[in-house]
Write an enzyme that holds these catalytic residues in place. Structure first.
Site, PDB file in Angstrom:
ATOM      1  N   SER A 299       4.553  -3.075   1.283  1.00  0.00           N
ATOM      2  CA  SER A 299       5.813  -3.769   1.544  1.00  0.00           C
ATOM      3  C   SER A 299       6.500  -3.352   2.831  1.00  0.00           C
ATOM      4  O   SER A 299       7.528  -3.912   3.178  1.00  0.00           O
ATOM      5  CB  SER A 299       6.782  -3.527   0.380  1.00  0.00           C
ATOM      6  OG  SER A 299       6.199  -3.937  -0.824  1.00  0.00           O
ATOM      7  N   THR A 301       6.818  -0.090   6.252  1.00  0.00           N
ATOM      8  CA  THR A 301       6.378   1.099   6.970  1.00  0.00           C
ATOM      9  C   THR A 301       7.523   2.099   7.063  1.00  0.00           C
ATOM     10  O   THR A 301       8.686   1.713   7.152  1.00  0.00           O
ATOM     11  CB  THR A 301       5.924   0.712   8.392  1.00  0.00           C
ATOM     12  OG1 THR A 301       4.996  -0.369   8.299  1.00  0.00           O
ATOM     13  CG2 THR A 301       5.253   1.871   9.095  1.00  0.00           C
ATOM     14  N   ASP A 407      15.284   8.335 -13.859  1.00  0.00           N
ATOM     15  CA  ASP A 407      13.888   8.625 -13.498  1.00  0.00           C
ATOM     16  C   ASP A 407      13.782  10.019 -12.881  1.00  0.00           C
ATOM     17  O   ASP A 407      13.186  10.207 -11.822  1.00  0.00           O
ATOM     18  CB  ASP A 407      13.357   7.561 -12.535  1.00  0.00           C
ATOM     19  CG  ASP A 407      11.825   7.506 -12.510  1.00  0.00           C
ATOM     20  OD1 ASP A 407      11.192   8.048 -13.447  1.00  0.00           O
ATOM     21  OD2 ASP A 407      11.258   6.941 -11.564  1.00  0.00           O
TER      22      ASP A 407
END
EC number: 2.7.11.1
Length: 564
Positions: A299, A301, A407
């Site tokens: 998706s 860089t 998370d």
């Protein structure tokens, strides 16, 4: 002073772990749920004629174009009635389910669930002990809403020093594939399976964590699988579903969440308009210099660069917006990061729209992720206490601002070469409001998930505390509990076992064991909050953060040597 004296005075190298963290994980093949049958052609045409009476008239073409598009049906609910025979230890069809009297045979346990159960390593005794927990994890594992999360930036550069940073740091643009367990979309979005092929580039030199340690997302369940007892067998005993803490307000919450999700759909133009109101105006190439590519993903860089005005090294993520399937998530994450700056969080610095690309500027931490240190070196209690203290400071800040991270794990903790510890990756964070003080979506990474998340009960900020406790075990043992178990059985064990057992508890001090027990308390009300745990005696033995630097250097060396 002679060179020989210098050599003698050097401290011993930090201990390295003998076991490798490169494990194979075989993906399980899941049968997709069948699509609903298409309507018969005749009925289909009649229905279309009733909706578009002048459908064949060319003069009506303009009007047809103006009519809203009729979408396909969505959010199918396939209710499954399953019983459990306590004598045979088998799951059976529900003979008193809602299909009785309809002429249809009761379904029982679906074939794909039966196959999953056969390979799950969940014993018959365990199934008999807690059949509802088995159904809960089967329901989750086989959920059509479960999508794999390939983190936004998967490292493919030859620069191994960037590995931890890229692996840990994401800005919610996830790629999808199909491994054993998997994830994320947004709670405000309809889940869709994103089928992007992985880059056809050589794999990274450093093997990543097993697929099943990646973060996952499944949407809230309004009516979880109910376990009912077969009625026609005297030998069977009824099994009551585990309480879901559900009441009328909870039901309203679910309905409101669905309504909000439908309303939150934004067009590309609306998203661009929102981004324009967030980003800075100007050319980032005039503000930053010495761009160096450190990571490449499907998706976008990642580059490091230097801020010309301050000399600060930063990380810049360049994302092609056309390639982002869930652009709303990017907006959500930027807004959360922008509003929640803290010394223990990898801070958002700036963002720009450059043509079709969104450039997001973040702090850069060259030490990599805590995962490298955890898997390659051995940490002592003072170093573990230092990391826990810094993470708790970040969580106390987030929780006081009504944000749940959801998370927490070593992959999402980044380290500076000076030993600084910062929390990153807000792709799954949730904002708590007075109207919605609890969440119920299954989000996170299975091995770090709190039991209340696995069983899909309403939960709050203390899910982050459980995950921190699991991460503390990670720092002791090099991996979270149950990592070598079949993922389905791991979920079952998390749901039923309570506080996981340590491999060698006698090696830990009494105050460390007490700290772990406070984090990993099954009773959420008794589990410590971030504010409470910051006062725990264990944190008083924390070493200076600079004590982490030798571990970071040793981990980098170990990774470098293993790739030769």
């Amino acid at each position: 002073m002679s060179d020989s004296v210098d050599i003698e005075e050097k401290p011993p190298a930090p201990p390295l772990r003998m076991n490798s963290n490169n494990r194979d994980s075989s993906a399980l093949n899941h049968c997709s749920k069948p699509l609903p049958m298409a309507p018969e052609e005749k009925n289909k045409k009649a229905r279309l004629r009733s909706i578009f009476p002048g459908g064949g008239d060319k003069t009506n073409k303009k009007k047809e174009k103006e009519r809203p598009e009729i979408s396909l049906p969505s959010d199918f609910e396939h209710t499954i009635h399953v019983g459990f025979d306590a004598v045979t230890g088998e799951f059976t069809p529900d003979l008193c389910g809602s299909q009785m009297g309809t002429g249809k045979l009761p379904e029982g346990i679906p074939e794909q669930w039966a196959r999953l159960l056969q390979t799950s390593n969940i014993t018959k005794l365990e199934q008999k002990k807690n059949p509802q927990a088995v159904l809960d994890v089967l329901k989750f594992y086989d959920s059509k809403e479960t999508v794999n999360n390939q983190k936004y930036m998967s490292f493919t550069s030859g620069d191994k020093s960037a590995h931890g940073y890229i692996a840990a740091h994401s800005l919610n643009a996830k790629t999808a594939s199909e491994p054993p367990l998997a994830p994320p979309v947004s709670e405000e979005e309809d889940e869709e399976e994103e089928e992007e092929e992985d880059d056809n580039e050589p794999p990274p030199v450093i093997a990543p964590r097993p697929e099943h340690t990646k973060s996952i997302y499944t949407r809230s369940v309004i009516e979880p699988v109910a376990l009912t007892a077969p009625a026609k067998e005297a030998s069977t005993s009824p099994v009551t579903p585990q309480p879901e803490n559900s009441n009328s307000s909870t039901s309203t919450l679910y309905r409101n969440t669905d309504r909000q999700r439908k309303k939150s759909k934004m067009t590309d133009e609306e998203i661009l308009e929102k981004l324009r109101s967030i980003v800075s105006v100007g050319d980032p190439k005039k503000k930053y210099t010495r761009f160096e590519k450190i990571g490449q993903g499907a998706s976008g860089t990642v580059y490091t660069a230097i801020d010309i005005a301050t000399g600060q090294e930063v990380a810049i993520k360049q994302m092609n917006l056309q390639q982002q399937p869930k652009k709303e998530l990017i907006i959500n994450e930027i807004l959360v990061m922008r509003e929640n700056k803290n010394p223990n969080i990898v801070n958002y610095l700036d963002s720009y729209l450059v043509g079709d690309e969104l450039w997001v500027v973040m702090e850069y931490l060259a030490g990599g992720s805590l995962t490298d240190v955890v898997t390659e070196t051995c940490m002592d209690e003072g170093q573990i206490a230092a990391v826990c203290r810094e993470c708790l400071q970040a969580l106390d800040f987030l929780h006081s601002n009504q944000v749940i991270h959801r998370d927490i794990k070593s992959d999402n903790i980044l380290l500076g070469m000076d030993g600084s510890v910062k929390l990153t990756d807000f792709g799954f964070c949730a904002q708590i409001t007075p109207e919605q003080s609890k969440r119920s979506t299954m989000v996170g990474t299975p091995y770090w998930m709190a039991p209340e998340v696995v069983t899909r009960k309403a939960y709050g900020p203390k899910v982050d505390i459980w995950s921190l406790g699991i991460m503390a075990i990670e720092m002791v043992e090099g991996e979270p509990p149950y990592l070598n178990e079949n993922p389905l059985r791991a979920l079952y064990l998390i749901a039923t076992n309570g506080t996981p057992e340590l491999q060698n508890p006698e090696r830990l001090s009494a105050i460390f064991r007490d700290f772990l027990n406070r984090c990993l308390e099954m009773d959420v009300d008794r589990r410590g909050s971030a504010k409470e745990l910051l006062q725990h005696p264990f944190l008083k033995i924390a070493k200076p953060l600079s004590s982490l630097t030798p571990l970071i250097i040793a981990a980098k060396e170990a990774i470098k040597n293993s790739s030769r």
